[in-house]
Design a protein around this motif. Structure first.
Motif, PDB file in Angstrom:
ATOM      1  N   GLN A   1       0.848  -1.190   0.000  1.00  0.00           N
ATOM      2  CA  GLN A   1       0.000   0.000   0.000  1.00  0.00           C
ATOM      3  C   GLN A   1       0.884   1.242   0.000  1.00  0.00           C
ATOM      4  O   GLN A   1       1.855   1.316   0.747  1.00  0.00           O
TER       5      GLN A   1
ATOM      6  N   GLU B   1      -8.456   2.540   7.215  1.00  0.00           N
ATOM      7  CA  GLU B   1      -9.357   1.485   6.741  1.00  0.00           C
ATOM      8  C   GLU B   1     -10.561   2.092   6.020  1.00  0.00           C
ATOM      9  O   GLU B   1     -10.977   1.600   4.966  1.00  0.00           O
ATOM     10  N   PHE B   2     -11.125   3.146   6.596  1.00  0.00           N
ATOM     11  CA  PHE B   2     -12.267   3.817   5.976  1.00  0.00           C
ATOM     12  C   PHE B   2     -11.875   4.377   4.615  1.00  0.00           C
ATOM     13  O   PHE B   2     -12.584   4.192   3.627  1.00  0.00           O
TER      14      PHE B   2
ATOM     15  N   ARG C   1      -9.433   3.535   2.586  1.00  0.00           N
ATOM     16  CA  ARG C   1      -9.112   2.517   1.581  1.00  0.00           C
ATOM     17  C   ARG C   1     -10.364   1.922   0.954  1.00  0.00           C
ATOM     18  O   ARG C   1     -10.361   1.550  -0.205  1.00  0.00           O
ATOM     19  N   THR C   2     -11.427   1.826   1.725  1.00  0.00           N
ATOM     20  CA  THR C   2     -12.632   1.179   1.200  1.00  0.00           C
ATOM     21  C   THR C   2     -13.703   2.161   0.752  1.00  0.00           C
ATOM     22  O   THR C   2     -14.479   1.850  -0.142  1.00  0.00           O
ATOM     23  N   GLU C   3     -13.753   3.338   1.344  1.00  0.00           N
ATOM     24  CA  GLU C   3     -14.873   4.256   1.114  1.00  0.00           C
ATOM     25  C   GLU C   3     -14.488   5.605   0.509  1.00  0.00           C
ATOM     26  O   GLU C   3     -15.330   6.493   0.454  1.00  0.00           O
ATOM     27  N   HIS C   4     -13.237   5.790   0.072  1.00  0.00           N
ATOM     28  CA  HIS C   4     -12.841   7.132  -0.361  1.00  0.00           C
ATOM     29  C   HIS C   4     -13.621   7.623  -1.571  1.00  0.00           C
ATOM     30  O   HIS C   4     -13.954   8.799  -1.648  1.00  0.00           O
TER      31      HIS C   4
ATOM     32  N   GLN D   1     -16.733   6.875  -2.386  1.00  0.00           N
ATOM     33  CA  GLN D   1     -18.055   7.252  -1.893  1.00  0.00           C
ATOM     34  C   GLN D   1     -17.989   8.607  -1.187  1.00  0.00           C
ATOM     35  O   GLN D   1     -18.849   9.459  -1.373  1.00  0.00           O
TER      36      GLN D   1
ATOM     37  N   CYS E   1      -2.708   2.793  -7.124  1.00  0.00           N
ATOM     38  CA  CYS E   1      -3.819   1.995  -6.583  1.00  0.00           C
ATOM     39  C   CYS E   1      -4.908   1.764  -7.627  1.00  0.00           C
ATOM     40  O   CYS E   1      -5.424   0.666  -7.749  1.00  0.00           O
ATOM     41  N   HIS E   2      -5.263   2.803  -8.354  1.00  0.00           N
ATOM     42  CA  HIS E   2      -6.337   2.675  -9.330  1.00  0.00           C
ATOM     43  C   HIS E   2      -5.937   1.735 -10.465  1.00  0.00           C
ATOM     44  O   HIS E   2      -6.757   0.956 -10.943  1.00  0.00           O
TER      45      HIS E   2
ATOM     46  N   ALA F   1      -6.112  -1.775  -9.161  1.00  0.00           N
ATOM     47  CA  ALA F   1      -7.501  -2.205  -8.980  1.00  0.00           C
ATOM     48  C   ALA F   1      -8.257  -2.283 -10.306  1.00  0.00           C
ATOM     49  O   ALA F   1      -9.362  -2.812 -10.355  1.00  0.00           O
TER      50      ALA F   1
END
Length: 127
Positions: free
Chosen positions: A34, A51-52, A54-57, A59, A106-107, A110
């Motif tokens: 990461q 954690e938030f 990484r998963t919710e950015h 949104q 990251c993008h 993914a």
């Protein structure tokens, strides 16, 4: 069992053929690291937990867009009660300064293509 050996040999070949791609994939896959954001002087944490983010950015960024452009809200209060200016370039890019090493890495890993830079101008040196 007249055909026992060919049946067992065929089953073994089948199992090896089915599981081989998984074994080879595990052997050649690199461990993903990461990216770490640069801390801004005076800042101890991101606007939300790691954690938030990484998963919710995405949104969160969509909500920020709606709040800022449609509702006129320019201040975000995080879960701890700290307030931040709603701004991709002035808040997010203050810590995540290297777009290629942070966002793009990251993008690309993914396999997603965000549309942030369709509207926002990339700051100089981030291309």
């Amino acid at each position: 069992m007249h055909y026992g050996f060919p049946i067992i040999a065929g089953l073994l070949i089948f199992v090896v053929a089915i599981t081989a791609p998984f074994a080879v994939g595990k052997a050649v896959t690199k461990q993903y690291k990461q990216p770490e954001p640069k801390k801004v002087v005076g800042e101890k944490e991101c606007i939300e937990s790691v954690e938030f983010m990484r998963t919710e950015h995405m949104q969160l960024l969509n909500e920020w867009r709606d709040w800022a452009l449609r509702d006129g809200k320019r201040i975000y209060t995080n879960h701890a009660g700290k307030q931040f200016t709603i701004s991709l370039q002035n808040t997010c890019m203050k810590c995540h300064t290297n777009k290629a090493e942070f966002c793009d890495k990251c993008h690309n890993d993914a396999g997603v293509s965000p549309y942030c830079w369709d509207c926002h101008v990339q700051p100089e040196g981030l291309k």
